[in-house]
Design a protein around this motif. Structure first.
Motif, mmCIF file in Angstrom:
data_model
loop_
_atom_site.group_PDB
_atom_site.id
_atom_site.type_symbol
_atom_site.label_atom_id
_atom_site.label_comp_id
_atom_site.label_asym_id
_atom_site.label_seq_id
_atom_site.Cartn_x
_atom_site.Cartn_y
_atom_site.Cartn_z
ATOM 1 N N ILE A 77 0.845 -1.189 0.000
ATOM 2 C CA ILE A 77 0.000 0.000 0.000
ATOM 3 C C ILE A 77 0.890 1.253 0.000
ATOM 4 O O ILE A 77 1.831 1.357 0.783
ATOM 5 C CB ILE A 77 -0.928 0.017 1.241
ATOM 6 C CG1 ILE A 77 -1.786 -1.252 1.314
ATOM 7 C CG2 ILE A 77 -1.779 1.283 1.278
ATOM 8 C CD1 ILE A 77 -2.752 -1.434 0.189
ATOM 9 N N GLY A 78 0.596 2.161 -0.914
ATOM 10 C CA GLY A 78 1.331 3.418 -0.982
ATOM 11 C C GLY A 78 2.391 3.471 -2.061
ATOM 12 O O GLY A 78 2.899 4.539 -2.373
ATOM 13 N N ASN A 79 2.739 2.327 -2.631
ATOM 14 C CA ASN A 79 3.782 2.296 -3.654
ATOM 15 C C ASN A 79 3.176 2.658 -5.015
ATOM 16 O O ASN A 79 2.915 1.811 -5.859
ATOM 17 C CB ASN A 79 4.442 0.913 -3.692
ATOM 18 C CG ASN A 79 5.668 0.877 -4.573
ATOM 19 O OD1 ASN A 79 5.907 1.775 -5.370
ATOM 20 N ND2 ASN A 79 6.452 -0.180 -4.434
ATOM 21 N N LYS A 80 2.963 3.938 -5.195
ATOM 22 C CA LYS A 80 2.308 4.432 -6.406
ATOM 23 C C LYS A 80 3.136 4.184 -7.667
ATOM 24 O O LYS A 80 2.574 3.948 -8.742
ATOM 25 C CB LYS A 80 1.980 5.930 -6.273
ATOM 26 C CG LYS A 80 1.016 6.240 -5.138
ATOM 27 C CD LYS A 80 -0.312 5.551 -5.349
ATOM 28 C CE LYS A 80 -1.288 5.856 -4.242
ATOM 29 N NZ LYS A 80 -2.423 4.962 -4.218
ATOM 30 N N GLY A 81 4.458 4.218 -7.557
ATOM 31 C CA GLY A 81 5.309 3.969 -8.720
ATOM 32 C C GLY A 81 5.104 2.564 -9.270
ATOM 33 O O GLY A 81 4.896 2.379 -10.471
ATOM 34 N N GLY A 121 1.704 2.148 -10.792
ATOM 35 C CA GLY A 121 1.643 2.752 -12.118
ATOM 36 C C GLY A 121 2.197 1.824 -13.184
ATOM 37 O O GLY A 121 1.625 1.710 -14.270
ATOM 38 N N VAL A 122 3.304 1.134 -12.867
ATOM 39 C CA VAL A 122 3.885 0.185 -13.811
ATOM 40 C C VAL A 122 2.899 -0.957 -14.063
ATOM 41 O O VAL A 122 2.648 -1.335 -15.217
ATOM 42 C CB VAL A 122 5.241 -0.359 -13.305
ATOM 43 C CG1 VAL A 122 5.731 -1.507 -14.173
ATOM 44 C CG2 VAL A 122 6.284 0.753 -13.255
ATOM 45 N N ALA A 123 2.332 -1.513 -12.983
ATOM 46 C CA ALA A 123 1.379 -2.629 -13.128
ATOM 47 C C ALA A 123 0.198 -2.224 -14.010
ATOM 48 O O ALA A 123 -0.198 -2.963 -14.914
ATOM 49 C CB ALA A 123 0.891 -3.092 -11.756
ATOM 50 N N LYS A 124 -0.360 -1.042 -13.764
ATOM 51 C CA LYS A 124 -1.499 -0.579 -14.563
ATOM 52 C C LYS A 124 -1.108 -0.373 -16.023
ATOM 53 O O LYS A 124 -1.859 -0.746 -16.929
ATOM 54 C CB LYS A 124 -2.056 0.720 -13.972
ATOM 55 C CG LYS A 124 -2.779 0.516 -12.654
ATOM 56 C CD LYS A 124 -3.195 1.849 -12.041
ATOM 57 C CE LYS A 124 -3.847 1.651 -10.678
ATOM 58 N NZ LYS A 124 -4.126 2.941 -10.022
#
Length: 166
Positions: free
Chosen positions: A132-136, A139-142
């Motif tokens: 949770i919180g690892n937006k970077g 973003g890669v996964a999405k």
């Protein structure tokens, strides 16, 4: 053994010469912000990870985390690849890179190339377990076309689970 190649990257199996890179990827605090566990403090720990986790996964499953080598630098800058996660009975696409390579599309480039090779190992779908919180990393996964499946716990931490049929 080369698994895949892109314009900027070589994705290959880890080798004994890569222990320094494994150490760096597991000892730099900035990288470990969203990684469970304590930072490595000596190269022997990296040698143990290589031998007891990475190489043993290659032997047991035929696959495991793959080294990501940057062609321009001729050095390992991260990893990207499959790992069987027993707790989920699924295969995870995991990835981690040195901070100086963040924000340059490396995660997407390596992830795209790696996912195309999963089928060679009879892997039909992949998950990504992201703290949770690892937006970077989210973003890669999405960007790789993974869909958020929900939340779960992994290694004692809350994670967002992303999923993709290949």
């Amino acid at each position: 053994m080369i698994i895949a190649e892109t314009e900027r990257l070589i994705i290959r199996r880890f080798e004994s010469k890569d222990t320094k890179a494994i150490f760096l990827l597991n000892s730099i605090p900035e990288i470990l912000t969203y990684i469970p566990g304590a930072p490595m403090t000596n190269i022997t720990q990296a040698e143990e990870i290589l031998e007891n986790m990475i190489l043993s996964n290659y032997e047991q499953f035929g696959y495991g985390r793959w080294a990501v080598e940057h062609k321009a630098d001729a050095k390992v800058i991260g990893f990207c690849g499959p790992k069987y996660i027993e707790e989920f009975d699924e295969v995870e696409l995991g990835y981690r890179y040195l901070p100086s390579y963040w924000g340059k599309g490396i995660g997407f480039e390596a992830g795209t190339a790696a996912l195309t090779k999963f089928i060679d190992y009879d892997i039909q779908e992949a998950i990504a377990l992201i703290l949770i919180g690892n937006k970077g990393s989210e973003g890669v996964a999405k960007k790789l076309g993974m869909q958020e499946r929900g939340r779960d716990k992994f290694m004692g931490h809350k994670v967002n689970v992303f999923h993709k049929y290949l």
